[in-house]
Write an enzyme that holds these catalytic residues in place. Sequence first.
Site, short mmCIF file in Angstrom:
data_model
loop_
_atom_site.label_atom_id
_atom_site.label_comp_id
_atom_site.label_asym_id
_atom_site.label_seq_id
_atom_site.Cartn_x
_atom_site.Cartn_y
_atom_site.Cartn_z
N ASP A 156 0.71 -1.24 -0.03
CA ASP A 156 -0.09 0.00 0.13
C ASP A 156 0.75 1.29 -0.03
O ASP A 156 0.37 2.15 -0.61
CB ASP A 156 -0.66 0.02 1.17
CG ASP A 156 -1.93 -1.38 1.12
OD1 ASP A 156 -2.03 -1.98 0.17
OD2 ASP A 156 -2.64 -1.15 2.27
N ASP A 240 -2.69 5.47 -2.84
CA ASP A 240 -1.99 4.24 -2.17
C ASP A 240 -1.40 3.57 -3.64
O ASP A 240 -1.94 3.24 -4.27
CB ASP A 240 -3.04 3.19 -1.81
CG ASP A 240 -3.65 3.65 -0.32
OD1 ASP A 240 -3.37 4.78 -0.08
OD2 ASP A 240 -4.25 2.88 0.43
N HIS A 289 -7.49 -0.35 -4.15
CA HIS A 289 -6.46 -1.30 -4.46
C HIS A 289 -6.76 -2.22 -5.54
O HIS A 289 -7.86 -3.00 -5.30
CB HIS A 289 -5.94 -1.99 -3.11
CG HIS A 289 -5.57 -1.12 -1.97
ND1 HIS A 289 -5.40 -1.52 -0.61
CD2 HIS A 289 -5.25 -0.02 -2.03
CE1 HIS A 289 -4.95 -0.80 -0.17
NE2 HIS A 289 -5.14 0.54 -0.87
N ASP A 291 -5.19 -4.84 -6.99
CA ASP A 291 -4.73 -6.30 -6.93
C ASP A 291 -5.75 -7.61 -6.61
O ASP A 291 -5.40 -8.62 -6.87
CB ASP A 291 -3.46 -6.34 -6.34
CG ASP A 291 -3.45 -5.95 -4.85
OD1 ASP A 291 -4.35 -5.35 -4.38
OD2 ASP A 291 -2.42 -5.80 -4.24
N CYS A 393 -0.63 -8.10 -1.24
CA CYS A 393 -0.67 -7.09 -0.41
C CYS A 393 0.43 -6.99 0.75
O CYS A 393 0.68 -6.10 1.29
CB CYS A 393 -1.96 -7.00 0.31
SG CYS A 393 -3.55 -6.84 -0.86
#
Length: 409
Positions: A156, A240, A289, A291, A393
């Site tokens: 992040d 992020d 995010h 991913d 992550c």
Amino acid sequence: MLQAHLIGAMVGRAVSGWVSRAFRSTSSSAAAQLPLTVDEPVTDHAPEECPVCAYNEWDPLEEAIVGRAENACVPPFTVEVKANTYEKYWPFYQQYGGQTFPKDHVKKAVAEIEEMCNILQHEGVTVRRPEPIDWSLEYRTPDFTSTGMYAAMPRDILIVVGNEIIEAPMAWRARFFEYRAYRPLIKEYFRRGAKWTTAPKPTMSDDLYDQDYPIRTVEDRHKLAAQGKFVTTEFEPCFDAADFMRAGTDIFVQRSQVTNFMGIEWMRRHLSPTYKIHIISFKDPNPMHIDGTFNIIGPGLVLSNPDRPCQQIDMFKKAGWTVVTPPTPLIPDNHPLWMSSKWLSMNVLMLDEKRVMVDANEMTIQKMFENLGINTIKVNIRHANSLGGGFHCWTTDVRRRGSLQSYFL
């Protein structure tokens, strides 16, 4: 593609005046050379010796930072946290915000991540860890008061592009000082020859957030996201690093609840002209995010979440990419996922093109990878998942053995 360039152009015009004024107001005295005092000398290294170097998500992984669950705290229930969490967990945040996550759960998460580190080392990867910090301490800036959160998800806050490690400014007040856990590592990398950039730190004043962001139902979230409305405003850059996905000279990003267009534009200018930033979007009621939605696992090979279809998927297909739809996650409904969805099953870490670290409990996605000719390294991090992330992550790849190439158009 056209949409991405148009958005980039509009953002560029909107912030160009601000950037110009910022440069004009910079004090010339800041350029004065000061003596450098460090524990060890800073030396100039040849690029091939640089300890930091990665161009994509799949070249052979040599070194990675793995996060820590120790001392993890529940973030205070502020407007930006509310916009990024599911309604069923709001009472949890209201009750425990500013306190540690359930200690028994964190203890199990710590043990899982230790085993994950052991397995990575067994696979030939050098593992580095952030510093343990007491995140329960309250801090105050001129604009807000908060407690901290954790240093569990290095993806992040840190992204490596070439031989440069970039600290993301991020958007949650509870993560304002998260960089402190990583600074000893980053300073070491810098002294050994890496480039080090810290993106502009946002003030995180009330102006960065839509204080009246209307979140009531999932339908509300779908409607707002479709309209391009998010809890973060364009008051100042924020992003992020986990909203960016690398594929050589092309980097893909989404505008999300934590990444605004000013933040994307900062990255575009910073990495131009070597790298191209492409804005892509998804049918996602709660974008945060990329991913767990769009995970590139090889040259021209991408996992695309069927619940959050990519609205620009045709441009990948036209470029000759193979788009793989991962199977429905197997994680049970009663397992707590305080800051994420079940689609952490596709949040995998590629050790190279033929090896992937995948959840030991997710048999169907293991079979999917095996059908693709990719060997699965099975690890159980189910309790660590609860803190908000999967294998991608929980890591930042510091060094992958490979060269800069173009894989897209």
